[in-house]
Enzyme design. Structure first.
Site, PDB file in Angstrom:
ATOM      1  N   ASP A   1      -5.703 149.092 -14.023  1.00 27.61           N
ATOM      2  CA  ASP A   1      -4.309 148.773 -13.648  1.00 27.61           C
ATOM      3  C   ASP A   1      -4.222 147.316 -13.183  1.00 27.61           C
ATOM      4  OD1 ASP A   1      -1.613 149.008 -13.326  1.00 27.61           O
ATOM      5  OD2 ASP A   1      -1.676 150.404 -11.635  1.00 27.61           O
TER       6      ASP A   1
ATOM      7  N   ASP B   1       4.933 152.935 -17.849  1.00 28.04           N
ATOM      8  CA  ASP B   1       4.218 152.530 -16.644  1.00 28.04           C
ATOM      9  C   ASP B   1       4.927 151.459 -15.822  1.00 28.04           C
ATOM     10  OD1 ASP B   1       1.836 152.778 -14.938  1.00 28.04           O
ATOM     11  OD2 ASP B   1       1.635 150.664 -15.434  1.00 28.04           O
TER      12      ASP B   1
ATOM     13  N   HIS C   1      -5.687 150.384 -19.208  1.00 31.76           N
ATOM     14  CA  HIS C   1      -4.489 150.119 -18.403  1.00 31.76           C
ATOM     15  C   HIS C   1      -4.527 148.721 -17.775  1.00 31.76           C
ATOM     16  CE1 HIS C   1      -1.546 152.095 -15.319  1.00 31.76           C
ATOM     17  NE2 HIS C   1      -1.272 150.808 -15.477  1.00 31.76           N
TER      18      HIS C   1
ATOM     19  N   ARG D   1       1.298 139.615 -18.583  1.00 37.78           N
ATOM     20  CA  ARG D   1       2.727 139.442 -18.313  1.00 37.78           C
ATOM     21  C   ARG D   1       3.487 138.721 -19.405  1.00 37.78           C
ATOM     22  NH1 ARG D   1       3.079 143.351 -14.532  1.00 37.78           N
ATOM     23  NH2 ARG D   1       1.924 142.857 -12.626  1.00 37.78           N
TER      24      ARG D   1
ATOM     25  N   HIS E   1       2.863 157.398 -15.618  1.00 43.12           N
ATOM     26  CA  HIS E   1       2.914 156.854 -14.246  1.00 43.12           C
ATOM     27  C   HIS E   1       3.710 157.861 -13.424  1.00 43.12           C
ATOM     28  CE1 HIS E   1       3.642 153.488 -11.226  1.00 43.12           C
ATOM     29  NE2 HIS E   1       4.586 154.352 -10.905  1.00 43.12           N
TER      30      HIS E   1
ATOM     31  N   HIS F   1      -1.905 144.988 -17.145  1.00 45.83           N
ATOM     32  CA  HIS F   1      -0.604 144.332 -17.266  1.00 45.83           C
ATOM     33  C   HIS F   1      -0.853 142.861 -17.540  1.00 45.83           C
ATOM     34  CE1 HIS F   1       1.718 147.791 -15.724  1.00 45.83           C
ATOM     35  NE2 HIS F   1       0.605 148.045 -15.049  1.00 45.83           N
TER      36      HIS F   1
END
Ligand code: DOR
Ligand code: ZN
Ligand code: ZN
Length: 428
Positions: free
Chosen positions: A305, A152, A60, A64, A179, A62
């Site tokens: 995350d 998510d 998990h 961008r 999520h 992110h």
């Protein structure tokens, strides 16, 4: 290229091997694991006192790109992952455009091939544009290389739409990463409700925001036969429900993030947006429940995350600042310091939760450190003590609540397909 790793504590969850061995890597494979092996190599790493684990896999993150490259790019996110000991990462779909088509999955994989030192395993969205209305073509995205599906950042609040998504995922045997946050209960809330929120005069959200959706989606998973993975569990009730569902044979797995097993809402310094994330930091009883669930196996995985944001965005007042903190470069240290040192997890269990189980959840052939396996390996010194310094992060973003925290556990080498992609000794 041949690399030999000498005298490390080799931890392999797939064979339960735990002992001092030398490892020989030839090209992209582990070819020998034997005590005292002295086969010639181009490079010999002295791993005395270190844990040698199958390469860590972050389910998990992110990154961008595309759309928010000022926060993080695939290249910078991947370098942060390598520095954090991760050999593979799963970027979530909430980019702009959203990863909701086979073309977008291919775009990520093409970029990754050129720019990423670690393996990029894309996650496709459940609905088109993350709008919660129309389910994506998951089969086509899977064929293009998506390893799982997730909305998510949000919850699909229309249960009928989500049910359709789960049915589609079940039909192709794909995992849906969930999520869980009731967007209606959430409204303008910016942290867990209770005394700290009242003292700061900001609006708080109750545990039910997470627990309602967790309950809903467990029921939907049971009905559809879909494989559901609960992202960033943060409440005592969510892990209780996960445990009950597992007992009933629901195809459920669950993850937790280091910030949720380390911090509580009492730890938030007034106005410090580096402590703002979704789901929010909870109460001590929740942290205790998460630690128990890690120990007893209800929580299968530790993920980060990793959610980079710019300094300008995080400089906004608490209610207006975006949710999320970076996590790639602090996860190993927090896991060692908070879980392994106090005896909540054994080093082997750490390797399970950060490598073996994530691989199993996605159906990968990695996450194992045995002869004949792909040489994705993480070497870390569990006794190295230091202070976390966000200025040393390879990530573009510095939004961490852990800057200045004294920790134990340092990644020394990250090896992907038999190549060293990160070596701490090369850093100033
Ligand atoms: O804190 C978070 N940040 N939680 C999420 O679910 C999304 C993420 C983001 O994209 O920044
Ligand atoms: Zn999330
Ligand atoms: Zn996330």
């Amino acid at each position: 290229m041949r690399i030999r790793i000498d005298n490390g504590r080799v931890l392999d969850p797939s064979t339960k091997r735990d002992g001092i061995y030398n490892i020989l890597i030839e090209e992209d494979r582990v070819t020998k694991i034997a005590a005292g092996c002295t086969d010639p190599a181009d490079r010999v790493i002295d791993a005395k006192g270190c844990y040698v684990m199958p390469g860590l896999i972050d389910l998990h993150v992110h990154f961008r790109e595309p759309g928010f490259e000022y926060k993080e790019t695939i290249a910078t996110g991947a370098r942060a992952a390598a520095r954090g000991g991760f050999t593979a990462v799963c970027p979530m779909a909430n980019t702009n455009p959203v990863i909701d088509s086979p073309e977008m999955v291919s775009f990520l994989l093409e970029k990754a091939k050129k720019e990423s030192p670690v393996k990029i395993l894309p996650i496709g969205s459940v609905t088109k544009g993350l709008l919660g209305k129309e389910v994506t073509d998951m089969a086509a995205m899977k064929a293009a290389g998506a390893v799982a599906f997730s909305e998510d950042g949000k919850t699909v609040m229309d249960a009928a739409v989500y049910r359709k998504g789960l049915q589609q995922a079940a039909a192709i045997g794909a995992v849906v990463m969930d999520h869980c946050e009731d967007m209606d209960l959430l409204k303008e809330s910016v942290m867990q409700e209770g005394t700290p929120a009242e003292a700061r005069r900001v609006s708080g959200v109750s545990h039910a925001s997470e627990d309602l959706i967790t309950a809903r989606d467990i029921l939907l998973a049971k009905e559809t036969g879909a494989r559901l993975h609960l992202c960033h569990c943060s409440t005592a009730a969510s892990v209780w429900m996960a445990g009950e569902a597992k007992k009933q044979g629901v195809a459920l797995t669950a993850e937790v993030c280091p910030h949720h097993f380390t911090l509580t809402y009492e730890d938030i310094p007034e106005g410090d947006t580096n402590y703002k994330m979704a789901p929010p930091l909870r109460e001590k009883k929740d942290v205790e429940a998460l630690r128990t669930a890690l120990k007893n196996g209800v929580l299968d995985a530790i993920s980060t995350d990793h959610a980079p944001h710019s300094a300008e965005e995080k400089a906004r007042p608490f209610p207006q600042a975006p949710n999320g903190i970076v996590g790639s470069e602090t996860a190993v240290a927090l896991t060692i310091t908070e879980l392994v040192e106090p005896g909540i997890l054994t080093p082997m269990e750490m390797a399970e939760k950060m490598s073996f189980h994530p691989a199993q959840i996605l159906g990968l052939e990695t996450g194992m450190l045995a002869e004949g396996r792909i040489a994705d390996i993480t070497i870390l010194d569990p006794n190295a003590e230091y202070v976390i310094d966000k200025n040393k992060f390879a990530s573009k973003a510095k939004n961490t609540p852990f800057h200045g925290r004294k920790v134990k556990g340092k990644v020394l080498y990250t090896i992907v397909d038999g190549k060293i992609v990160y070596a701490a000794e090369e850093e100033q």
